[in-house]
Scaffold this active site. Structure first.
Site, short mmCIF file in Angstrom:
data_model
loop_
_atom_site.label_atom_id
_atom_site.label_comp_id
_atom_site.label_asym_id
_atom_site.label_seq_id
_atom_site.Cartn_x
_atom_site.Cartn_y
_atom_site.Cartn_z
N HIS A 1 0.86 -1.18 0.00
CA HIS A 1 0.00 0.00 0.00
C HIS A 1 0.89 1.22 0.00
CE1 HIS A 1 -4.09 -1.78 1.44
NE2 HIS A 1 -3.52 -2.49 0.48
N TYR B 1 3.75 6.61 10.10
CA TYR B 1 2.89 5.47 9.72
C TYR B 1 3.72 4.44 8.96
CZ TYR B 1 -1.46 3.05 8.51
OH TYR B 1 -2.46 2.12 8.41
N PRO C 1 -5.13 0.95 18.39
CA PRO C 1 -4.85 0.39 17.05
C PRO C 1 -4.86 1.42 15.91
CG PRO C 1 -7.09 -0.14 17.74
CD PRO C 1 -6.45 0.54 18.90
N LYS D 1 0.34 0.13 14.90
CA LYS D 1 1.72 0.01 15.38
C LYS D 1 2.01 -1.21 16.23
CE LYS D 1 3.68 3.33 13.40
NZ LYS D 1 3.87 2.72 12.09
N TYR E 1 -9.34 5.99 6.63
CA TYR E 1 -9.54 6.44 8.01
C TYR E 1 -10.51 7.62 7.95
CZ TYR E 1 -5.47 3.72 9.62
OH TYR E 1 -4.59 2.71 9.94
#
Ligand code: APR
Ligand code: PHB
Length: 394
Positions: A75, A387, A297, A301, A204
């Site tokens: 991704h 991220y 979550p 991580k 998100y």
């Protein structure tokens, strides 16, 4: 009573425990793993699915990357959205690396197979696992094996890789250490669904009704989450209500985007917690992974941190137990905690930006932060850097 001598007694056969045993075995350090659950249970647990690229590189280097390289999905980034807007953050463009989608259960299978090949002992369904003499030269771990027979492991070090609820953290805290803790006033309701993802990369979503996340496991299986109240009764939500709430929060009907629905294979309410135990070592006991720290979550991580701990702990124990050099073992806690706090901060930051809490003032701050993160390359790069993950040696 059976007594077994080993170099390292490892408690917990999750990703942290199994990867540690693999790293030690490659360097000729013997270990025995003790796990409370059955192998079938451990391998079917539904967990997170995002691996940082440095974690994938590390798994590759230690011979665990073959299936992962074949089957994981790269991704390039994520979508961040709020009502009326969806923005893609391209991590590869921003910081030169993306992330890999590979279910934790797949990694768990790869690790268990590697352990089988090494042929060292692993006890599943162990009961009453208890740690002893952690300050002494020869600590030990006692338990009852699957047949109810008592076993004693006499070790030179003990690795507590037993997750959020295991006994190792309590053993460490009984002797020393501090717990830093943050409770969040909400939970996630997660579903696994037999339906092709309605998105190519994770979404998100901030929404006045609460956060939502669209993730996935494969081209035919989706994983989705809703922010819900802490005391939510799972039975109070029908599948249809869950899909309806996901559709609203993820913005179905905005433009030409729609959310495909399918049979729900699994559903659960996942409470949020965040804690860090410091130091991560006392005497001959070393904590790694969720046993030492748990993050919410939102930043994906947890698994990455567990791997990063073990990437430090493995070489540290090899240097100490095989080569007699204690330097890395003595530095382990400080070195690991640097990254742990960075990831804890990032997970808190993502959580705070995306979940509905507080009043309208808070909501406006969140909206401006989302706008800033998606419009300013500097802010976007900051999110991408964390991220996509820091180098393992950070
Ligand atoms: N005795 C032996 N084993 C135990 C005990 C006990 N008393 N208590 C717990 N365990 C086992 C659990 O059954 C589990 O298999 O320890 C293992 C810990 O594994 P994980 O929870 O997967 O933790 P870790 O290996 O640190 O991996 C962290 O897992 O929870 C997710 O999101 C988290 O992705 C992160 C990753
Ligand atoms: C998941 O796929 O389960 C997942 C992905 C990203 C997250 C959390 C969970 O931030």
């Amino acid at each position: 009573m059976q007594t077994i001598e080993t170099d390292v007694a490892i408690i917990g056969a999750g990703p942290a425990g199994l990867l540690l045993s693999h790293l030690l075995g490659r360097e000729g350090v013997h270990s025995v793993v003790v796990e409370r659950r059955s192998r079938a249970y451990v391998e079917s647990r539904i967990r997170a699915g995002i691996l940082e690229s440095a974690v994938v590189d590390l798994l590759d280097e230690v011979g665990l990357g073959a299936r992962l390289r074949d089957e994981a999905f790269l991704h390039k980034g994520i979508y961040l959205q709020w009502p009326g807007e969806r923005h893609h953050l391209d991590f590869v463009e921003l910081v030169g690396r993306g992330v890999f989608l590979y279910g934790q259960s797949e990694l768990q299978l790869d690790l268990a197979r590697a352990r089988d090949e090494q042929g060292q002992a692993l006890y599943y369904e162990a009961a009453d696992v208890t740690l002893h003499d952690l300050d002494a030269e020869a600590p030990s771990v006692t338990f009852l094996d699957a047949g109810g027979e008592p076993v004693t492991l006499r070790a030179r070090a003990v690795a507590g890789c037993d997750g959020k609820h295991g006994p190792s953290r309590q053993a460490l805290l009984a002797a020393a250490g501090t717990t830093y803790r943050r409770d969040y006033p909400f939970a996630w309701l997660g579903i696994l669904a037999q339906v092709a993802p309605s998105t190519d990369e994770l979404i998100y979503a901030w929404h006045p009704d609460g956060f939502a996340l669209h993730s996935m496991r494969s081209p035919t299986v989706s994983r989705l989450y809703l922010q819900v109240d802490l005391d939510t009764d799972l039975e109070a939500w029908s599948d249809e209500q869950i899909w309806d709430a996901l559709a609203v929060r993820l913005g179905a009907g905005q433009g030409d985007w729609s959310l495909e629905r399918g049979p729900v294979l699994d559903r659960a309410v996942l409470p949020f917690a965040s804690f860090v135990v410091a130091p991560m070592r006392h005497g001959r006991l070393f904590l790694a992974g969720d046993a030492a720290h748990t993050v919410p979550p939102t930043g994906a991580k947890g698994l990455n941190l567990a791997v990063a701990d073990v990437a430090l702990l493995g070489p540290a124990l090899v240097a100490w137990l095989r080569d007699g050099d204690r330097g890395l073992a003595d530095a382990y806690s400080d070195t690991a905690l640097r990254r742990v706090w960075r990831s804890t901060h990032f997970s808190w930051w993502m959580t705070t930006m995306l979940h509905r809490v507080g009043d309208d003032f808070d909501a406006q701050l969140q909206r401006t932060q989302l706008a800033m993160t998606t419009s300013s390359p500097a802010h976007a790069a900051a999110l991408a850097e964390s991220y996509a993950g820091l180098p393992i040696g950070f």
